[in-house]
Each structure stands twice: as C-alpha cells, then as structure tokens.
Design a protein around this motif. Structure first.
Motif, PDB file in Angstrom:
ATOM      1  N   ALA A 109       7.427   8.603   1.581  1.00 40.68           N
ATOM      2  CA  ALA A 109       6.966   9.951   1.231  1.00 40.68           C
ATOM      3  C   ALA A 109       5.498  10.128   1.625  1.00 40.68           C
ATOM      4  CB  ALA A 109       7.149  10.194  -0.260  1.00 40.68           C
ATOM      5  N   GLU A 110       5.146  11.342   2.017  1.00 35.46           N
ATOM      6  CA  GLU A 110       3.784  11.643   2.443  1.00 35.46           C
ATOM      7  C   GLU A 110       2.888  12.066   1.276  1.00 35.46           C
ATOM      8  OE1 GLU A 110       3.971  14.623   5.485  1.00 35.46           O
ATOM      9  OE2 GLU A 110       5.575  13.591   6.550  1.00 35.46           O
ATOM     10  N   TRP A 111       3.482  12.737   0.286  1.00 37.23           N
ATOM     11  CA  TRP A 111       2.686  13.292  -0.814  1.00 37.23           C
ATOM     12  C   TRP A 111       3.394  13.110  -2.144  1.00 37.23           C
ATOM     13  CZ3 TRP A 111      -2.182  15.350  -0.334  1.00 37.23           C
ATOM     14  CH2 TRP A 111      -2.614  15.679   0.952  1.00 37.23           C
ATOM     15  N   LEU A 112       2.634  12.701  -3.168  1.00 39.37           N
ATOM     16  CA  LEU A 112       3.017  12.880  -4.562  1.00 39.37           C
ATOM     17  C   LEU A 112       2.278  14.114  -5.054  1.00 39.37           C
ATOM     18  CD1 LEU A 112       2.896   9.410  -6.375  1.00 39.37           C
ATOM     19  CD2 LEU A 112       4.909  10.639  -5.554  1.00 39.37           C
ATOM     20  N   ILE A 113       3.019  15.074  -5.571  1.00 41.19           N
ATOM     21  CA  ILE A 113       2.432  16.360  -5.932  1.00 41.19           C
ATOM     22  C   ILE A 113       2.570  16.572  -7.438  1.00 41.19           C
ATOM     23  CG2 ILE A 113       2.482  18.846  -5.541  1.00 41.19           C
ATOM     24  CD1 ILE A 113       3.776  18.224  -2.790  1.00 41.19           C
ATOM     25  N   TYR A 114       1.445  16.506  -8.137  1.00 39.65           N
ATOM     26  CA  TYR A 114       1.439  16.741  -9.583  1.00 39.65           C
ATOM     27  C   TYR A 114       1.743  18.211  -9.860  1.00 39.65           C
ATOM     28  CZ  TYR A 114      -0.819  18.216 -13.953  1.00 39.65           C
ATOM     29  OH  TYR A 114      -1.111  18.820 -15.155  1.00 39.65           O
ATOM     30  N   GLU A 115       2.642  18.409 -10.811  1.00 42.49           N
ATOM     31  CA  GLU A 115       2.954  19.759 -11.269  1.00 42.49           C
ATOM     32  C   GLU A 115       3.276  19.699 -12.754  1.00 42.49           C
ATOM     33  OE1 GLU A 115       5.708  23.535  -9.967  1.00 42.49           O
ATOM     34  OE2 GLU A 115       6.664  21.572 -10.015  1.00 42.49           O
ATOM     35  N   GLN A 116       2.812  20.688 -13.491  1.00 47.79           N
ATOM     36  CA  GLN A 116       3.186  20.841 -14.893  1.00 47.79           C
ATOM     37  C   GLN A 116       3.505  22.310 -15.105  1.00 47.79           C
ATOM     38  OE1 GLN A 116       0.518  18.955 -17.659  1.00 47.79           O
ATOM     39  NE2 GLN A 116       1.582  19.761 -19.452  1.00 47.79           N
ATOM     40  N   ASP A 117       4.768  22.597 -15.295  1.00 47.58           N
ATOM     41  CA  ASP A 117       5.219  23.985 -15.370  1.00 47.58           C
ATOM     42  C   ASP A 117       4.531  24.738 -16.503  1.00 47.58           C
ATOM     43  OD1 ASP A 117       6.985  22.441 -13.847  1.00 47.58           O
ATOM     44  OD2 ASP A 117       8.618  23.851 -14.149  1.00 47.58           O
ATOM     45  N   PHE A 118       4.451  24.090 -17.660  1.00 43.77           N
ATOM     46  CA  PHE A 118       3.791  24.678 -18.820  1.00 43.77           C
ATOM     47  C   PHE A 118       2.923  23.597 -19.460  1.00 43.77           C
ATOM     48  CE2 PHE A 118       7.697  27.064 -18.224  1.00 43.77           C
ATOM     49  CZ  PHE A 118       7.217  28.360 -18.186  1.00 43.77           C
ATOM     50  N   THR A 119       1.672  23.931 -19.747  1.00 43.17           N
ATOM     51  CA  THR A 119       0.737  22.958 -20.300  1.00 43.17           C
ATOM     52  C   THR A 119       0.476  23.262 -21.771  1.00 43.17           C
ATOM     53  OG1 THR A 119      -1.243  24.236 -19.712  1.00 43.17           O
ATOM     54  CG2 THR A 119      -0.376  22.724 -18.041  1.00 43.17           C
TER      55      THR A 119
ATOM     56  N   VAL B 103       7.283  14.574  -2.948  1.00 39.93           N
ATOM     57  CA  VAL B 103       7.860  14.275  -4.257  1.00 39.93           C
ATOM     58  C   VAL B 103       7.018  14.965  -5.324  1.00 39.93           C
ATOM     59  CG1 VAL B 103       8.376  12.477  -5.946  1.00 39.93           C
ATOM     60  CG2 VAL B 103       8.798  12.045  -3.513  1.00 39.93           C
ATOM     61  N   HIS B 104       7.661  15.787  -6.141  1.00 36.84           N
ATOM     62  CA  HIS B 104       6.953  16.392  -7.263  1.00 36.84           C
ATOM     63  C   HIS B 104       6.880  15.384  -8.391  1.00 36.84           C
ATOM     64  CE1 HIS B 104       6.476  21.002  -6.860  1.00 36.84           C
ATOM     65  NE2 HIS B 104       6.130  20.376  -5.753  1.00 36.84           N
TER      66      HIS B 104
ATOM     67  N   MET C  94       0.844  -1.195   0.000  1.00 34.32           N
ATOM     68  CA  MET C  94       0.000   0.000   0.000  1.00 34.32           C
ATOM     69  C   MET C  94       0.878   1.242   0.000  1.00 34.32           C
ATOM     70  SD  MET C  94      -2.994   1.041   2.710  1.00 34.32           S
ATOM     71  CE  MET C  94      -3.928   2.533   2.498  1.00 34.32           C
ATOM     72  N   SER C  95       0.499   2.243  -0.789  1.00 38.78           N
ATOM     73  CA  SER C  95       1.303   3.453  -0.881  1.00 38.78           C
ATOM     74  C   SER C  95       1.265   4.227   0.435  1.00 38.78           C
ATOM     75  CB  SER C  95       0.800   4.344  -2.019  1.00 38.78           C
ATOM     76  OG  SER C  95      -0.517   4.783  -1.767  1.00 38.78           O
ATOM     77  N   SER C  96       2.368   4.922   0.689  1.00 44.30           N
ATOM     78  CA  SER C  96       2.457   5.744   1.895  1.00 44.30           C
ATOM     79  C   SER C  96       1.941   7.152   1.654  1.00 44.30           C
ATOM     80  CB  SER C  96       3.920   5.821   2.348  1.00 44.30           C
ATOM     81  OG  SER C  96       4.730   6.432   1.329  1.00 44.30           O
ATOM     82  N   TRP C  97       1.727   7.509   0.392  1.00 39.41           N
ATOM     83  CA  TRP C  97       1.494   8.899   0.050  1.00 39.41           C
ATOM     84  C   TRP C  97       0.051   9.168  -0.361  1.00 39.41           C
ATOM     85  CZ3 TRP C  97      -0.088   7.722  -4.693  1.00 39.41           C
ATOM     86  CH2 TRP C  97       0.563   6.704  -5.383  1.00 39.41           C
ATOM     87  N   LYS C  98      -0.271  10.467  -0.336  1.00 40.02           N
ATOM     88  CA  LYS C  98      -1.526  10.990  -0.883  1.00 40.02           C
ATOM     89  C   LYS C  98      -1.175  11.854  -2.092  1.00 40.02           C
ATOM     90  CE  LYS C  98      -2.237  12.694   3.222  1.00 40.02           C
ATOM     91  NZ  LYS C  98      -1.288  11.878   4.016  1.00 40.02           N
ATOM     92  N   VAL C  99      -2.174  12.174  -2.912  1.00 40.64           N
ATOM     93  CA  VAL C  99      -1.935  12.903  -4.157  1.00 40.64           C
ATOM     94  C   VAL C  99      -2.378  14.354  -4.017  1.00 40.64           C
ATOM     95  CG1 VAL C  99      -2.524  13.083  -6.607  1.00 40.64           C
ATOM     96  CG2 VAL C  99      -2.178  10.834  -5.565  1.00 40.64           C
ATOM     97  N   GLY C 100      -1.465  15.250  -4.322  1.00 39.84           N
ATOM     98  CA  GLY C 100      -1.761  16.680  -4.293  1.00 39.84           C
ATOM     99  C   GLY C 100      -1.395  17.341  -5.606  1.00 39.84           C
ATOM    100  N   ILE C 101      -1.612  18.635  -5.664  1.00 45.60           N
ATOM    101  CA  ILE C 101      -1.253  19.426  -6.838  1.00 45.60           C
ATOM    102  C   ILE C 101      -0.557  20.698  -6.396  1.00 45.60           C
ATOM    103  CG2 ILE C 101      -3.542  20.536  -6.897  1.00 45.60           C
ATOM    104  CD1 ILE C 101      -3.249  20.734  -9.949  1.00 45.60           C
ATOM    105  N   GLN C 102       0.493  21.065  -7.122  1.00 48.80           N
ATOM    106  CA  GLN C 102       1.142  22.363  -6.935  1.00 48.80           C
ATOM    107  C   GLN C 102       0.356  23.370  -7.775  1.00 48.80           C
ATOM    108  OE1 GLN C 102       2.523  25.652  -6.578  1.00 48.80           O
ATOM    109  NE2 GLN C 102       3.805  24.318  -5.305  1.00 48.80           N
ATOM    110  N   LEU C 103      -0.186  24.381  -7.108  1.00 48.50           N
ATOM    111  CA  LEU C 103      -1.100  25.316  -7.778  1.00 48.50           C
ATOM    112  C   LEU C 103      -0.417  26.211  -8.801  1.00 48.50           C
ATOM    113  CD1 LEU C 103      -3.506  26.338  -4.881  1.00 48.50           C
ATOM    114  CD2 LEU C 103      -3.948  24.778  -6.782  1.00 48.50           C
ATOM    115  N   TYR C 104       0.913  26.200  -8.852  1.00 47.18           N
ATOM    116  CA  TYR C 104       1.604  26.920  -9.932  1.00 47.18           C
ATOM    117  C   TYR C 104       1.124  26.410 -11.290  1.00 47.18           C
ATOM    118  CZ  TYR C 104       5.456  28.768 -12.757  1.00 47.18           C
ATOM    119  OH  TYR C 104       6.207  29.425 -13.708  1.00 47.18           O
TER     120      TYR C 104
END
Length: 255
Positions: A224-234, A187-188, A1-11
C-alpha cells in the motif's frame, strides 16, 4: 520498512475546513501528515491549492467524489486532480438507488468501470472506498464488495479499503488487505468501538477495538502507498482528535 506514507482524509476536519480551509491544511502539515485526501477543495482554484500544498510540503493523495458528480463532471474532476498533483479519484459511497437489488448492483459495477476507464485514459487511477454495507449485502452469493472487484478489472478500479468498516462488518481486515494485494494503494486507518446498542462509534486511533498494528503490517506486505487516518465523528474537537491520533501513530512507530 513500511511501504506507505501517512495521510488524512479531510472529511475528519469538515467542520474546521468549512470555517478556514487554508488554516486547517496548515494544522495538518504541522502535525506531520505527509498528504491529504480531499472531500471538497475549500473553494480554491486548482493552481492556488497546488501552491498551498507545495508551500506546506503536503502531497495531494486523491479526492473523494460522489458518484453523481462523477457522472456529471468527470472531466472537470480529472483536470482539477491532475492540476494539484493528485493520483487518485475515489468513489466514497453509494446511495440506496445504486444498490437496491442484485441487478442494480451489477448496473452500478458497469458504471464504475466506465468511470474508471475514462480516468485511466487521462492518467488518473479510480478507486472505491467501502463502508460496512458492501460486506453485509450480497450479489450472486458473495459480498457486494467482492462482487464489485470481481466484475470490474483492476486496471479500471482500485481498492481503497476502509479497514474499520471491514472489521465492523465481521470480517478480518488483515485477510482483506492480503486478498487485494497489488490492487490496494490506499488503506483507511480508522478505529471503532461498538456501542451498547450495537452501533459504531469511530474513535481516536488506539482507543477502539481494531488491531491497527496488524493492519499497518498487512498494508506493508500488500505494498500500500498510503495509510489514511479518518474519523467520521470525533468525541473531542477535530483538531484535538487528529493530534491524539497522530501522537498514537508516532508512539507506535507508524508515523
């Protein structure tokens, strides 16, 4: 089972949050993200922002705060983040003036440690988020990233590893995640392709060259506690990119 939750960097959604910050957070929650990492607070007071997060069922993971702001208004940032329930303040970038040579890097390490100590005294963890340059520049024969985390103790500086930039710099992000096990709560989670001219193009999850499932597994092993999705430019509109990336995570059992 994963240790992390999924978040997003609002940038990732900066164009949308500049128009409707509250509406953007509602879209984030509707997509199924568990938390948000801030890059500005949309002009909201801490109490109002905390009420909104509670209403939407979102956790405040932490905040990216530039080093100039950290030096000028650290107590204010700490108080705000504590009020919204955030656990982390992260330095997201260092300009050339903080890294022009090895001695400047060493001075910056001392500044980061001082900031981290002050954060810890008030119950907030302080972290550093890398790009590629920290792995391309050297300090005393090692990468600036490793020199930084060697110079500043773990209780003053946590690792927020941007796995995409580690990959782009020519290193194995899985090895780097393992290297900083126990010190790496964030982790980003980002994908990238190298363009014909050798430049990076950040893309939706699962459409680039990064081995994202391996990174997720490594993050689990590292606690790790969080995997954080980020996309600098879409390439697509930001909300569409966010939805496509979350869909990929769900389809691959990562969210």
């Amino acid at each position: 089972m994963s240790s992390w939750k999924v978040g997003i960097q609002l940038y990732t959604l900066r164009d949308e949050t500049s128009k409707d910050f509250v509406g953007a957070l509602r879209r984030v929650a509707a997509e199924g993200f568990a938390g948000v990492e801030f890059a500005g607070y949309g002009g909201l007071e801490a109490g109002k922002l905390k009420e909104l997060l509670d209403e939407l069922g979102l956790r405040a993971i932490g905040s990216h705060v530039g080093i100039a702001r950290l030096k000028e208004a650290l107590d204010e940032e700490i108080a705000f983040n504590k009020a919204i329930g955030s656990s982390y303040i992260v330095c997201p970038y260092l300009g050339d003036e903080y890294r022009k040579d090895a001695e400047t890097w060493r001075s910056t390490f001392r500044e980061l440690e001082s900031i981290g100590r002050k954060c810890a005294e008030q119950g907030i963890a302080f972290g550093y988020h890398n790009h590629a340059f920290e792995l391309e520049e050297k300090v005393d024969g090692e990468t600036a990233l490793d020199a930084m985390f060697g110079a500043v103790p773990a209780d003053a500086l946590k690792v927020e590893l941007d796995a995409c930039w580690v990959y782009f710099a020519g290193y194995d992000p899985v090895e780097y995640i393992a290297k900083y096990k126990g010190r790496l709560p964030l982790v980003h989670f980002k994908d990238v392709r190298r363009t014909e001219d050798g430049k990076p193009l950040t893309v939706e999850l699962g459409t680039g060259d990064v081995n994202l499932p391996a990174i997720a597994e490594a993050a689990t092993q590292a606690g790790a506690e969080w995997l954080i999705y980020e996309q600098d430019f879409t390439q697509n509109p930001p909300f569409e990119a966010m939805a496509n990336s979350m869909r990929w995570m769900k389809e691959n059992g990562l969210a």
